[in-house]
Write an enzyme that holds these catalytic residues in place. Structure first.
Site, PDB file in Angstrom:
ATOM      1  N   GLN A  69      16.016  -8.957  12.700  1.00 47.51           N
ATOM      2  CA  GLN A  69      15.821  -9.049  11.256  1.00 47.51           C
ATOM      3  C   GLN A  69      14.746 -10.079  10.881  1.00 47.51           C
ATOM      4  O   GLN A  69      14.160 -10.734  11.738  1.00 47.51           O
ATOM      5  CB  GLN A  69      17.159  -9.361  10.582  1.00 47.51           C
ATOM      6  CG  GLN A  69      18.202  -8.270  10.806  1.00 47.51           C
ATOM      7  CD  GLN A  69      19.534  -8.583  10.154  1.00 47.51           C
ATOM      8  OE1 GLN A  69      19.644  -9.459   9.299  1.00 47.51           O
ATOM      9  NE2 GLN A  69      20.565  -7.856  10.547  1.00 47.51           N
ATOM     10  N   GLU A  78       8.669 -20.668  30.609  1.00 48.07           N
ATOM     11  CA  GLU A  78       8.079 -20.041  31.791  1.00 48.07           C
ATOM     12  C   GLU A  78       9.103 -19.967  32.926  1.00 48.07           C
ATOM     13  O   GLU A  78       9.201 -18.968  33.637  1.00 48.07           O
ATOM     14  CB  GLU A  78       6.855 -20.846  32.248  1.00 48.07           C
ATOM     15  CG  GLU A  78       6.235 -20.321  33.530  1.00 48.07           C
ATOM     16  CD  GLU A  78       5.261 -21.312  34.144  1.00 48.07           C
ATOM     17  OE1 GLU A  78       4.779 -21.026  35.255  1.00 48.07           O
ATOM     18  OE2 GLU A  78       5.001 -22.360  33.532  1.00 48.07           O
ATOM     19  N   ASN A 185      21.306  -1.069   9.398  1.00 43.56           N
ATOM     20  CA  ASN A 185      19.939  -1.242   9.874  1.00 43.56           C
ATOM     21  C   ASN A 185      19.398   0.009  10.545  1.00 43.56           C
ATOM     22  O   ASN A 185      18.185   0.234  10.538  1.00 43.56           O
ATOM     23  CB  ASN A 185      19.865  -2.443  10.814  1.00 43.56           C
ATOM     24  CG  ASN A 185      19.805  -3.760  10.075  1.00 43.56           C
ATOM     25  OD1 ASN A 185      18.743  -4.223   9.705  1.00 43.56           O
ATOM     26  ND2 ASN A 185      20.975  -4.361   9.833  1.00 43.56           N
TER      27      ASN A 185
END
Length: 616
Positions: A69, A78, A185
């Site tokens: 969202q 890393e 959604n």
């Protein structure tokens, strides 16, 4: 769809120039940024203002049906990797149908399981969040592993594994809320696609111009106003959440008697709205017939429990669900959850299908009482024990200790049912308890009910001599279990062991009732500021070989259950333990402090008790 994405920049640790991989069904808003090896699955929504950068740690994977969202930041170090569900290494793995909500920060190395909910402005860093976890707003999760299905309250700070292990289970309402966010959604994703497709949006605009009415649905988002019953939709949701595919079959009345079912068109969809739409099509294509739905394990290709979702004569395409056992199954008893959702079943429907729906042994040879119930159902045992319990209460009384009887009375007075579990010595170390009786008193008066329960408990203890036995309360409305009490340990001389408290696994509630403490142990005469009850409690823990520890929390952390460890008291001397407790009470005089007992052999807590609360 124009997506703002770019390859990862060349760096000393990587010159692969990897680019994002976005599934054609996903929607990534043009105001979001994707950089590097970011793998976006099917039906994913990436909302405006989000930033997903796989430029340092890499790669990232975001599973199908997940929504990212507005304002979400996903990044990674890393160094450090997690193992995804496909057994490959990732800097960030986010599973299927998860919700990463507004302004959340997910910083790898991180694993977020399927169907997780990460609330507004929460931070997850260097952590593993198991499947189905609900993390509410403004929470911090760091350097821990959270077991599947746990609930992290708003504002919680979870930075030690001990805190993570004591998180409570997510409740049904929380899980349904998270599922609803995914559904909303997914509809938004479909709507965004439609808004950019003239073939989809022009007819809607024309209809608006003609009717002046809003119509927010479209062909790819059908199913939210489903005509199916809520029970059937809930079954679909459960099957999909367990990773099953959905299959359907139909049969007319004649062939139904012989069990000659025919397959409907296969349902390949994995999104709830699409599956519901396919089911409605199957029902519409076979009116006047039986139609049933079942789950299919995609790995083993085995089918699960079947549910008849339409019968001839149903008034609509939203029939009340009825359970049916899988063909060839020797298991006659079905779980009751679906039966409760579908209401009462008529004897005609059972006779029509000529199928067994339940088996239960209600009498065994040579039993003195007719029908001691097995498993979790003790109604037969309790009814047969009522006369015995009344007799015992009038004559010699219960053989259980006074502490156990007091606990029974307290649970009954609070409206709880009584549950039991047992375990042998080997399984006790791993916490693999087995369910015993669930006792619901039939007597009206409190004392008669307590005697009735005591009689059933005594019988249960005698049937499991040489094992650990624990008792707990069950709220009949919410079906939640309360504090557990071990009432028998191997080596106890009688069936009336001294009670030892044990908190429910994952419970954040640290305060225990003190009635048992007042009844147990002798009062210490040592010169100390501690109460005699607390001295007796410490002495009891030490004498039983338990480690004694303390935890503290300020008022803010107390509300979220974020306790911090003071340290274990490594001594077998009662006086030394008391002095150490006094020192901690002085050091944390303005905070909550709780005493804990730890079984060193099994590494399990056996007691928690708040011994200090701040004033004001």
């Amino acid at each position: 769809m124009v997506v703002r994405s770019s390859a990862a920049p060349p760096t000393p640790w990587s010159k692969k120039l990897a680019e994002p991989q976005i599934h054609e069904t996903a929607y990534v808003h043009s105001f979001s940024n994707l950089i590097g090896d970011v793998r976006i699955g099917s039906h994913v929504l990436v909302a405006p203002g989000s930033s997903i950068r796989a430029d340092e740690g890499t790669p990232f994977s975001i599973g199908e049906g997940t929504n990212v969202q507005d304002g979400v930041v996903i990044h990674a170090l890393e160094q450090g990797r997690v193992v995804g569900d496909d057994q490959n290494s990732y800097s960030v793995w986010i599973g299927k149908n998860a919700s990463i909500t507004h302004m959340a920060l997910v910083h790898g190395p991180v694993y977020v399981g399927d169907e997780c909910f990460i609330g507004f402005r929460s931070t997850v860093f260097n952590a593993r969040v198991g499947q189905g976890c609900i993390v509410m707003m403004h929470a911090l999760i760091q350097d821990v592993e959270i077991a599947p299905g746990k609930y992290v309250p708003s504002g919680a700070i979870v930075t030690s594994q001990q805190q993570a292990d004591r998180l409570p289970e997510a409740q049904a309402g929380d899980i349904e809320f998270a599922h609803n966010v995914v559904r909303v959604n997914d509809a938004l994703r479909s709507g965004y696609h439609c808004a950019e497709d003239n073939n989809c949006i022009i007819p809607i605009r024309d209809e608006l111009a003609e009717s002046h009415e809003s119509n927010s649905s479209n062909g790819s988002a059908r199913g939210w106003d489903s005509q199916l019953s809520s029970e059937v939709v809930q079954q679909v949701r459960q099957l999909l959440s367990q990773g099953y595919q959905i299959g359907t079959e139909h049969v007319d009345k004649r062939r139904f008697r012989t069990g000659t079912w025919q397959s409907c068109a296969p349902i390949e969809a994995r999104q709830e709205s699409e599956v519901v739409a396919a089911l409605e099509d199957c029902l519409a294509n076979h009116p006047g017939e039986y139609v049933r739905m079942f789950g299919i394990d995609p790995n083993s290709k085995q089918r699960g429990t079947e549910h008849i979702i339409q019968r001839p004569g149903d008034q609509s395409t939203s029939p009340t669900n009825r359970n049916q056992t899988s063909p060839g199954s020797n298991q006659g008893s079905q779980t009751t959850s679906n039966n409760q959702a579908s209401g009462s079943r008529s004897s005609e429907s059972d006779a029509e299908s000529q199928r067994r729906v339940q088996e239960q042994i209600i009498q065994r040879p040579n039993e003195q009482t007719a029908g001691r119930s097995s498993g979790n159902h003790a109604s037969a045992a309790t009814s047969n024990s009522s006369t015995r319990s009344n007799h015992r209460s009038q004559s010699s009384g219960s053989q259980l200790s006074s502490e156990v009887m007091e606990q029974v009375r307290q649970l009954l007075s609070q409206g709880y049912q009584i549950g039991t579990e047992h375990v042998d010595k080997r399984r006790f170390r791993t916490g693999a308890w087995q369910s015993g009786l669930q006792i619901e008193a039939q007597q009206e008066s409190e004392e008669a009910a307590a005697s009735e329960v005591a009689a059933t408990l005594e019988e249960f203890l005698s049937n499991h001599s040489g094992e650990y036995v624990r008792m707990f309360g069950i709220d009949p409305n919410s079906k939640q279990r309360g504090t557990e009490h071990i009432i028998q340990r191997p080596g106890d001389q009688t069936t009336s062991p001294t009670n030892r408290n044990q908190t429910s696994p994952g419970s954040n509630q640290g305060s225990q009732t003190t009635s048992n403490n007042q009844a147990s142990g002798s009062r210490s005469s040592e010169s100390t500021s501690l109460s005699s009850e607390l001295q007796a409690q410490i002495g009891q823990l030490v004498s039983q070989g338990y480690q004694v520890g303390l935890e503290h929390a300020d008022k803010r952390r107390f509300r979220t259950g974020s306790w911090q460890t003071c340290g274990a008291i490594d001594t077998n001397q009662k006086s030394e333990a008391i002095r150490t407790v006094e020192a901690y009470l002085r050091e944390y005089s303005k905070e909550y402090l709780r005493l804990i007992g730890i079984d060193a052999e099994s590494q399990r807590r056996v007691q928690e008790q708040i011994i200090q609360r701040p004033k004001g």
